[in-house]
Scaffold this motif. Sequence first.
Motif, PDB file in Angstrom:
ATOM      1  N   ASN A   1      17.701 -24.128 -68.062  1.00 32.38           N
ATOM      2  CA  ASN A   1      16.906 -23.690 -66.915  1.00 32.38           C
ATOM      3  C   ASN A   1      16.096 -24.875 -66.397  1.00 32.38           C
ATOM      4  N   ILE A   2      15.838 -24.860 -65.095  1.00 31.36           N
ATOM      5  CA  ILE A   2      15.178 -26.002 -64.467  1.00 31.36           C
ATOM      6  C   ILE A   2      13.990 -25.523 -63.642  1.00 31.36           C
ATOM      7  N   LEU A   3      12.894 -26.283 -63.732  1.00 28.02           N
ATOM      8  CA  LEU A   3      11.702 -26.014 -62.920  1.00 28.02           C
ATOM      9  C   LEU A   3      11.326 -27.312 -62.204  1.00 28.02           C
ATOM     10  N   VAL A   4      11.277 -27.267 -60.877  1.00 28.12           N
ATOM     11  CA  VAL A   4      10.800 -28.417 -60.107  1.00 28.12           C
ATOM     12  C   VAL A   4       9.427 -28.060 -59.549  1.00 28.12           C
ATOM     13  N   THR A   5       8.419 -28.874 -59.831  1.00 31.12           N
ATOM     14  CA  THR A   5       7.073 -28.601 -59.331  1.00 31.12           C
ATOM     15  C   THR A   5       6.724 -29.564 -58.198  1.00 31.12           C
TER      16      THR A   5
ATOM     17  N   ILE B   1       1.592 -19.373 -62.987  1.00 33.57           N
ATOM     18  CA  ILE B   1       2.341 -18.142 -63.235  1.00 33.57           C
ATOM     19  C   ILE B   1       3.834 -18.427 -63.348  1.00 33.57           C
ATOM     20  N   VAL B   2       4.367 -19.194 -62.396  1.00 32.16           N
ATOM     21  CA  VAL B   2       5.799 -19.518 -62.436  1.00 32.16           C
ATOM     22  C   VAL B   2       6.138 -20.241 -63.742  1.00 32.16           C
ATOM     23  N   THR B   3       5.287 -21.188 -64.124  1.00 30.98           N
ATOM     24  CA  THR B   3       5.536 -21.937 -65.355  1.00 30.98           C
ATOM     25  C   THR B   3       5.545 -21.019 -66.576  1.00 30.98           C
ATOM     26  N   ALA B   4       4.533 -20.167 -66.663  1.00 33.62           N
ATOM     27  CA  ALA B   4       4.426 -19.288 -67.830  1.00 33.62           C
ATOM     28  C   ALA B   4       5.604 -18.316 -67.895  1.00 33.62           C
ATOM     29  N   ARG B   5       6.060 -17.851 -66.736  1.00 34.79           N
ATOM     30  CA  ARG B   5       7.212 -16.935 -66.738  1.00 34.79           C
ATOM     31  C   ARG B   5       8.482 -17.669 -67.156  1.00 34.79           C
TER      32      ARG B   5
ATOM     33  N   ILE C   1      15.804 -15.629 -69.675  1.00 36.15           N
ATOM     34  CA  ILE C   1      14.612 -16.128 -70.355  1.00 36.15           C
ATOM     35  C   ILE C   1      14.105 -15.058 -71.303  1.00 36.15           C
ATOM     36  N   PRO C   2      14.188 -15.280 -72.607  1.00 37.10           N
ATOM     37  CA  PRO C   2      13.680 -14.272 -73.539  1.00 37.10           C
ATOM     38  C   PRO C   2      12.156 -14.300 -73.557  1.00 37.10           C
ATOM     39  N   ILE C   3      11.548 -13.152 -73.844  1.00 35.55           N
ATOM     40  CA  ILE C   3      10.086 -13.101 -73.968  1.00 35.55           C
ATOM     41  C   ILE C   3       9.709 -13.681 -75.328  1.00 35.55           C
ATOM     42  N   LEU C   4       9.018 -14.806 -75.293  1.00 31.34           N
ATOM     43  CA  LEU C   4       8.582 -15.489 -76.513  1.00 31.34           C
ATOM     44  C   LEU C   4       7.101 -15.276 -76.794  1.00 31.34           C
TER      45      LEU C   4
ATOM     46  N   LEU D   1      10.460 -24.869 -57.387  1.00 24.59           N
ATOM     47  CA  LEU D   1      11.852 -24.457 -57.277  1.00 24.59           C
ATOM     48  C   LEU D   1      12.334 -24.136 -58.687  1.00 24.59           C
ATOM     49  N   THR D   2      12.964 -22.985 -58.846  1.00 23.12           N
ATOM     50  CA  THR D   2      13.438 -22.612 -60.177  1.00 23.12           C
ATOM     51  C   THR D   2      14.937 -22.336 -60.134  1.00 23.12           C
ATOM     52  N   LEU D   3      15.617 -22.757 -61.175  1.00 20.16           N
ATOM     53  CA  LEU D   3      17.048 -22.495 -61.321  1.00 20.16           C
ATOM     54  C   LEU D   3      17.246 -21.940 -62.733  1.00 20.16           C
TER      55      LEU D   3
END
Lengths: 249, 249, 249, 249, 249, 249, 249, 249
Positions: free
Chosen positions: C77-81, C139-143, C114-117, C107-109
Motif C-alpha cells: 500500500n502507498i501513501l503520498v503526503t 486521520i488518513v495516516t492512522a487509517r 488493511i487489517p485493524i492492528l 493520495l492513497t493506493l
Amino acid sequence: MNPEHLKSLLTKVQEGKVSVEKALKDLKSLPFEDIGCANIDHHRHLRQGAPETIFGAGKTVAQIRAIMEKMNEKKNNILVTRLEADKVPPLRKAFPKAKYQAQSRTLTLTSRAIPILGKGTILVVCAGTSDIPVAEEAIVTARMMGNEVDYLYDVGVAGIHRLMSRREKLYEAHVLIVVAGMEGALPSVVGGLVDRPVIAVPTSVGYGANFGGITALLAMLNSCASGIAVVNIDNGYGAGHIASLINRV
Amino acid sequence: MNPEHLKSLLTKVQEGKVSVEKALKDLKSLPFEDIGCANIDHHRHLRQGAPETIFGAGKTVAQIRAIMEKMNEKKNNILVTRLEADKVPPLRKAFPKAKYQAQSRTLTLTSRAIPILGKGTILVVCAGTSDIPVAEEAIVTARMMGNEVDYLYDVGVAGIHRLMSRREKLYEAHVLIVVAGMEGALPSVVGGLVDRPVIAVPTSVGYGANFGGITALLAMLNSCASGIAVVNIDNGYGAGHIASLINRV
Amino acid sequence: MNPEHLKSLLTKVQEGKVSVEKALKDLKSLPFEDIGCANIDHHRHLRQGAPETIFGAGKTVAQIRAIMEKMNEKKNNILVTRLEADKVPPLRKAFPKAKYQAQSRTLTLTSRAIPILGKGTILVVCAGTSDIPVAEEAIVTARMMGNEVDYLYDVGVAGIHRLMSRREKLYEAHVLIVVAGMEGALPSVVGGLVDRPVIAVPTSVGYGANFGGITALLAMLNSCASGIAVVNIDNGYGAGHIASLINRV
Amino acid sequence: MNPEHLKSLLTKVQEGKVSVEKALKDLKSLPFEDIGCANIDHHRHLRQGAPETIFGAGKTVAQIRAIMEKMNEKKNNILVTRLEADKVPPLRKAFPKAKYQAQSRTLTLTSRAIPILGKGTILVVCAGTSDIPVAEEAIVTARMMGNEVDYLYDVGVAGIHRLMSRREKLYEAHVLIVVAGMEGALPSVVGGLVDRPVIAVPTSVGYGANFGGITALLAMLNSCASGIAVVNIDNGYGAGHIASLINRV
Amino acid sequence: MNPEHLKSLLTKVQEGKVSVEKALKDLKSLPFEDIGCANIDHHRHLRQGAPETIFGAGKTVAQIRAIMEKMNEKKNNILVTRLEADKVPPLRKAFPKAKYQAQSRTLTLTSRAIPILGKGTILVVCAGTSDIPVAEEAIVTARMMGNEVDYLYDVGVAGIHRLMSRREKLYEAHVLIVVAGMEGALPSVVGGLVDRPVIAVPTSVGYGANFGGITALLAMLNSCASGIAVVNIDNGYGAGHIASLINRV
Amino acid sequence: MNPEHLKSLLTKVQEGKVSVEKALKDLKSLPFEDIGCANIDHHRHLRQGAPETIFGAGKTVAQIRAIMEKMNEKKNNILVTRLEADKVPPLRKAFPKAKYQAQSRTLTLTSRAIPILGKGTILVVCAGTSDIPVAEEAIVTARMMGNEVDYLYDVGVAGIHRLMSRREKLYEAHVLIVVAGMEGALPSVVGGLVDRPVIAVPTSVGYGANFGGITALLAMLNSCASGIAVVNIDNGYGAGHIASLINRV
Amino acid sequence: MNPEHLKSLLTKVQEGKVSVEKALKDLKSLPFEDIGCANIDHHRHLRQGAPETIFGAGKTVAQIRAIMEKMNEKKNNILVTRLEADKVPPLRKAFPKAKYQAQSRTLTLTSRAIPILGKGTILVVCAGTSDIPVAEEAIVTARMMGNEVDYLYDVGVAGIHRLMSRREKLYEAHVLIVVAGMEGALPSVVGGLVDRPVIAVPTSVGYGANFGGITALLAMLNSCASGIAVVNIDNGYGAGHIASLINRV
Amino acid sequence: MNPEHLKSLLTKVQEGKVSVEKALKDLKSLPFEDIGCANIDHHRHLRQGAPETIFGAGKTVAQIRAIMEKMNEKKNNILVTRLEADKVPPLRKAFPKAKYQAQSRTLTLTSRAIPILGKGTILVVCAGTSDIPVAEEAIVTARMMGNEVDYLYDVGVAGIHRLMSRREKLYEAHVLIVVAGMEGALPSVVGGLVDRPVIAVPTSVGYGANFGGITALLAMLNSCASGIAVVNIDNGYGAGHIASLINRV
C-alpha cells in the motif's frame, strides 16, 4: 447554565414536571449549532452585544456564504473580517444588503439596528498613513458593537506637535485604541497624556529590523506608560472588540 | 493646560491683570518637580486616582527613601513595587506606617483613605501556585487605586473542572485579570466564558522552551478568544493599573 | 539481522552449507533497494504495518511516479503526503485505483486490505476549522496503518462548553491526537481530562505573533498537563504514525 | 461525572431518594481539595495510576511539607521532582520513609505497593553522561507509575557502534524514551531502528549555539524518522509519564 | 607584494633603474580589474587553482554575460552558481561551450584542462533526495577545482543500515562533505566513523520548526563528534571550495 | 571491522580454525570499554592520532579522575578541556606529571612522546585579547595531536595594519584557525588573503546585541570570502581537532 | 514656536496689537497641513534643508501624485523613495521634470536649485555589487540635501587590497556611509582607518543564516571599531539623511 | 602612511639619503606597540584627539595596570571603561591622579589638558533614572574627547511635557545623544524636534519582553524620524565617541 437555572431544573425533575430524559438532554445541550465544519455559537455573540463574526482569511466564498446563511436565519448582524476584494461580488450577490469597506477589508450585514451600548467615545489614534487599514478594522468592529467612534490619523511621534495640537480629542475619549507600526512609540506618548484605558495595536508596517511588526509589538509591551494593554499584530478586530467591552463596564 | 485655561490666561494678559513674564512662566511651568535624578509628576498620579508609584528594582534604599520623602510631603499614597525584602527594614524605620506585602514584594504607605472608584469587582484569576506573586502585585495595585478585588487561585486549564466549578465568580466580575505561566492558556478559556474585558498577564514561570515567559506571552497574544489584551511578562502592576482605569470607564 | 539469524548463518558456513562469498554478501546486503535518487526500504514499512510513504512536497510528478511504480511492484500500500492537486491527474492516470483526499492533500493506493492492528479508537480533536487539513492528514495516516479513527472538530478552548459537552468521546478513545493553531491551548485542556496518551500537533494557523505555528508549538511543549508529547508544526502524518504505534503497544 | 452517573443521580432525585440540595452539591462538588495556595486533585492521580506529584522547584520546604502531609493522609504514593539536595533533610525528618535519588533530584514516598501496570519494558536510552540526570528522572517516574524500566547510557551517535552493538535491547522494548543534548540526533537513529513509539527528551546539555537545549529540541521535532514525539527540554518527568500511559494502552 | 618583491623594487629605485613615479604606481597597483560595477580579481582565482566564480542570484543576464566576457579574455575557467534555468539559453548562445547542470543550477565554461590538484577523493554524502541539488553544487565546484569526487545519496540516519553498509566508501575518502536538512544529524554519525575532516552543509529542506535550515545548522554546530566544521545553509559552493583547499594541504 | 577482516574471519570459521561462538563474539564485540557512566573508546583516539579527551565541564573531580585512571592504564595521552582551576590540585595529586594551562583551562598528561603528524604549520590568529583563552585551547589541542603551531594575537580588523604587517605569517601557514568575538569579521579578511583552509571560531566575547557570540557566529557563516568553515562558539578544541585532521590529509 | 516668538506674541496681546482670538489660534496652529490621509509638514523639510520626502512603498500612484501636487504648490523639492518602476510613467506624465533613478528606485523633482550645505565630501563605500541599490539611495538623498558625494564600490573585506589601494579617498571624506550585506564587516575595517564619523548600513543581501540582513546589522552594532553608528537594514535614505545633518554640524 | 610621505621616502631612497634597509623597515613598521597580549595603537588615539581607551570588563587589575603604564609613558590621557569599583583602589594607588566616576564605572587619568575640539554642545538626553549610568559613560567619553557636554535626565515619553518644557536645550545642541531603555521611544520624539544628528543608545533597562535591551534597540532602528543612527545596547562609550567625531566635522 447558572446555579439558579440548575436548581430550578432539578426541582422540576423532583416534582415530576420534567422527565429525566428531558433534563438529561437539557444538561447536555449547549447553545451552539454544528454545521459540519464549524460550531456556530449564536448566543455568545448576542450575549456580548456583538455581531456574529467570520474570520474571512483562508475561507472560500462557498464556506463564508454557508456560514452567513446560517447566521442570517436568525437575523443576527454579521461582520466578516480579512475578506479579500475578489471574494466580495459573489457574497454581495447572495446578500445584497451587505456592505464592503475596502480599506479595512470588512463586509458588514446589518439586519437589526445597532443600539448604542457604549458609555462614551472610543477614539482610534493612528501613527501613519499605512496603518490606516488596521485602524479602520477596529472602527468597523467598534461601530458594529454599538459605540460612537472618532479617529485621529497620521499623528506619529516623529512630529509630536501634530498630536499635541489635538490633545482635546484625546482627553474627551473614554477608551483609546492606538495603532502604530515601525517603532510603535505612539501608545506610550498617548498613554502618558490620558487617564483612560489604552488598547495598543502593533501593525506590520515597516521593513528590515521591523520583522513584520515584532518591533512595534515589543515596544508596546514594554511601554514606560501605565494604562496600556496590547493585542496581536494587525489585530484591529480584537482591539475594537475589547474596547467595546471596556466601554460598557 | 486646556484651551479654556489658555484663553483665560491670555485674556488676563490682555487686561493687564497678568504680566507677560508671569504668563510666560505659566506657559512653561508644568506640574512636575525635578529632584535631580528624577522628575516627580505629582499631579498625574492624583489625576488618575492612583498612588504615586516607585519601581523599586535597581534603586538603592537611599534613592527610594528620597523619592518617598518628597512624595510624602504632599501626603499622597505611595506604592513601591519590586522591592526586595532586605530593603524593607530601613524604609519601615523611616516610614513606620508603611506596610510590606512579602509575596508581591510591594510596600504601601496609605496616608489618605482610598475611596472606591471602581464600578464593580476586579477578579484576579491565577493558573498555578507559582504565579501567585504576580497576581498579588495586581491585587495590591488595584486596591490602592480604589477597587473591590476578588481572586481565584490554582485553576489552570489542566484541571478544567477546578475553573468550571467556580464559574459564578467569573460571571460576577466587571473586569478580569488572568495570570498564567507555562503555556498561558487560561486567558483563552476565561475569555470564552465571560462578556467582560480580560487583561492577560504572562508570567516567567516555567522552564526549557518556556523562555522566561515568552511562550505564555505569545499564547495570550494569539488567543482564539476575543476580549483579551495583554501586558508585559510578570507585569502585575500594569495589569492592576489598566484594570482600574477600565473599572471606572 | 538479529543474533539468531547471525548464528544460523555462521553455523551454515561452518558446515559448508553456505559459502564464504554468499555469507559475505548476506552480511552486507540490507533490505533496501537503490533506485538512483532514493533508497527504498520496503521491509521497514511492512515491518511497521505501515504503507510505503512518499513525502510529495518538492518532488516532480515523474519522480513520484517512478517511486510509486517500484513500490507497487511488491503490491505494498502507498501513501503520498503533501501532494498538490495539480499533480494528481497524471498520477491517477498511471494508478487508476489511487484515491486523492483534497483537504489533507494525500493520495492513497490500497492494493492489500488493511487489517485493524490498533487496540482501540484513535480520536483526532481539532481546535478550529482552519486546522482541519492537518487533522485529516493524521486521520488518513492512522487509517492506512490499520486503526479505527474518530474525530471532533471546531472545539477550541474559547468555547469550552463545545468540548465539555462531548467529553464521552474523549473518555472512550485509546489514543488522542489534538490539533490546534493560534495559542495551541487545546491539548492542555484535553490532556487534563483524559488518562490516555495525547499527541499534540501545532498548526501554522494564525497571524502576527503566531510566527507560522511557533506559538502553538511552544505552548504545547510547555503544557501544564502531563501525558502530552508533541510533533512538528503541521505534521499530521507524524502524529498519525506515532499514534498508530502507540495503539498497538 | 459521566452520563450514567448523571442519569442515575437524576433518577434518584425523581424518585425522591436524593434531595435537590444534595444533587446540587454533587453536581458542583468536584474531586479536588483546596488547601489555600493549591487545589490538590487526589482522584486524578489515582485514576491515572500515578503517584501524587509535586514540582519542587521554587517551593519552600514548608510548602512541600504541607502538601505532602495532605497527600499522605490518603496514603497515596508521592513523587517530588526537581528537589534540591539541601531541602531533603528536613523532609526526610518529617517523612522518614521517603527516599531521595540524588542524580535525578527526586524524592519518593511509597506507602502503597506499586503494581506493574505496563505491558512491556520501557527502555531509557541516553546519549551522553551529562544527560543522565534527566534520564533518571524519567526512570523514577516510570517506576512509580508501575513499569519495568531498563536503560542504555552513553550511546551517542558520534560512536554509532556503541548503539548498534546493543540493538537487541532496543528491539525488546515496548516504549522507548531517548534523552539527548547537544545536536539531539539520537532519537532519529533509534526511531529508524525500532517499530515502537519513541518519546524524545532534549536536554540543556551543551554550550554556545546550543542555546540551553533549543538545538536538541528543534532537531528532535524535525526528525527524519517517524514514530517520534517530543517533550519539553529536560522534562524527564513528562517523558516518564506519557511513556507509562502508552505502556498501558 | 611580498617583502622580496618590495626589496627588489626599492633596490631598483636606489639604482635608478626604476623611477619614483613608476615605483609609486607599482606600490599602489594591485592585481584586480575595475569594470565599473565589479572589481574582478583574476589572480586570486588562478592562485587558488579555482575557476573564476560568479554568484548568479540577483544578477541579470547582461551583467553575467559582461563579467563572463571579461573573464573569458584570459581564458580562465568560469563557474556560475545559482543560475536560474531561464537565464541559460542567452548565455549559452554567447558561450556555446558552456555547460549547464540543471540540478545544481550551475553553468561551467572550461577553457583550460583542469589538472587534478587534490591528493585523494572528496566524498559527498547526502541525507535525503531533496538535499541533492546542494550536494551537486559542491560536486561541480570540487571538480572545477581539480578533485576526484565520489558521492553517496539518500543515506539519512533514520535508516542507519543504508549508511553502515557503505562504510568502505567513507573510509576511503580524504575529505568528506556531508549534506543534510531536517534534523541535520548525518554529519555527527559520519564524523564518528571517519578520521578525516568533515565539512557539514545544512540545507533548507524541511518545514515547520525547521526554520529554513536553522535546525540543521544548529545541530551541525553542536555535533558531539569532533572533526566537523560547518558552512552556511545551502552553501554547496563554499563546501566544495574549502574541501578542495583541504585536499591540497 | 572492514571487509577483509570479515572475509578472513568467515574463512577461519569455514576452515574450523575459529568456532562459531568465537566468531559470534568477535562480530559483536566492539572496541570500547563500559565503565558504568561512560563508554571509553580507546581505539578511536589512537586511530586519529589524538589524545583521549575528557570534556571537564560539569564533571566532578571524582568522575574525571576515574576516567583518567582507566585511560592511563593504556598509557594513552590525555587532554582534559574546560577544567576549572579549583579541580586541578586533587587531579595533579593523583597524576603528578599532568600539566595545567590556566588560560585555556586545559590539563594535559603526556605519557607517550607526541610525533609530528602535521604536514605544515597551523597558525592561530586571534582578534582581541579577550579571545585568547579560546585560541589557547585550540593551540593545546593541535599540539597534543602532533602539529607545529604558531600564533598571531590582537590583530582585529579595526586596526587592519596590525594584520597586514604580518602577512608573511599568514602566507606560510598550511591551515589557519581564526578566533574572533564581537562582529567576527577577522576570518573574512584572513580568508581573502590566503589560499589555505580557514577554520573560524566565534567567541562569546562582546555585550548587548552580541548575544553571547551569535553575532560572530552568523558573521562567519555568512563570510564573503571562500575557504572558510565554522565551529561552535568558544569551541577552541573542535577547531584544533579538525585543523589537525586537515593538516594530515 | 520658540520662546522669543512666544514672548513677542504675548507682548503684542498685552499691547492690544493682537487679539486674544488671534493669539489663541496662533498658539494652536502648527506648521502642517492636513490632506485627509496625511499631515504634510512643509516647514520641517525646509528647516532641515531637506527635500519633501515620500516613502513610496505601499502607496498607490494616485496617493503619491496627490501628495506630490500639494508639495509642488510650494515649489519645494521632492524625493520619492522605494518607488517601483511601473509607477513611474504616470507620475512622469504629471510631473514631466521629475527624474527616475532606476537602481535606487528614487524619483526626484528639483524645482529649486540645491545649494551646497555640506562642509566636505560624503563618501559612500559599498561592499558588493548587490549592495549598490542601497548605496545609490543614500547618494541621491545626500545630493538632494546639498552635499558633494563620492563613492567606492565592490571593495568588500574578502579582497582587502581593493580597499587599501584606495585609502586616500577614505582619508579625504568628511563623513562616510558604509554599505554592506552578508557578514557586514566593511564598516569595522573602514572605521579603523579613518577619524571621521561612519554611518553603517546593513543590507539584506545574502542567504541562509543571513536572515535578511540581521547578520550584517548585528555585526555592525558589535563593531570593534569606534566611531560607527548604524541605521536600519536597507535604509539608504536614513543614512543619507543623517550623514547630511552631520556634514553641516 | 599617506602618498606624500611615501613619495618623499622613495625620493630619498633614489637620492641615496635613505638606505634600502631603512626604507624597508619604515614601510613595514606601523605605529603600534606589541606588549604581548595587546598591540597598543598610540597614534590612532592621538590622531582622533581621543584618550587611549581600555575596555575594563573581563580584564584583571594587573592587566589594566600594565596597559596603563605603557600608555602613561607617553603621557597620553587614559580612559578605562566598564571598571568595577573593587578594581579601583589598587589602580588609584598606582596612578594617584586617576579619578573614578562610580555611576558610569569609568576611570580617567588626564595628564595633558584637554582642548575643546567640538564646535558646539553635545546634549545627552536620558529617558529614565535607571538609564543614567549609560548616559554618564557617554558624557565622560565626550568630555575626554574635548567637548562641551550638557544633559537632560528623566524625560521619558510617558510624560511628554517634561521633554517639551525643555525644548530650548534640544534646539541649542549641535549633536544629541539620546539614551533610553524599555520601549526606546525617546529618540523618535527628539529626532522629530531637532535638525541635528541624533545618536540613539538603547539600554538594557527593562524586564520581561524587553530581552535585555533588544526592544529598545529595535525601536530605535525602526524610528519613524529621520536623522537617527544607533549604537549597541548600553554602549555609552561608542555614542560619546562618534558624537565627538561628528562635533568636529
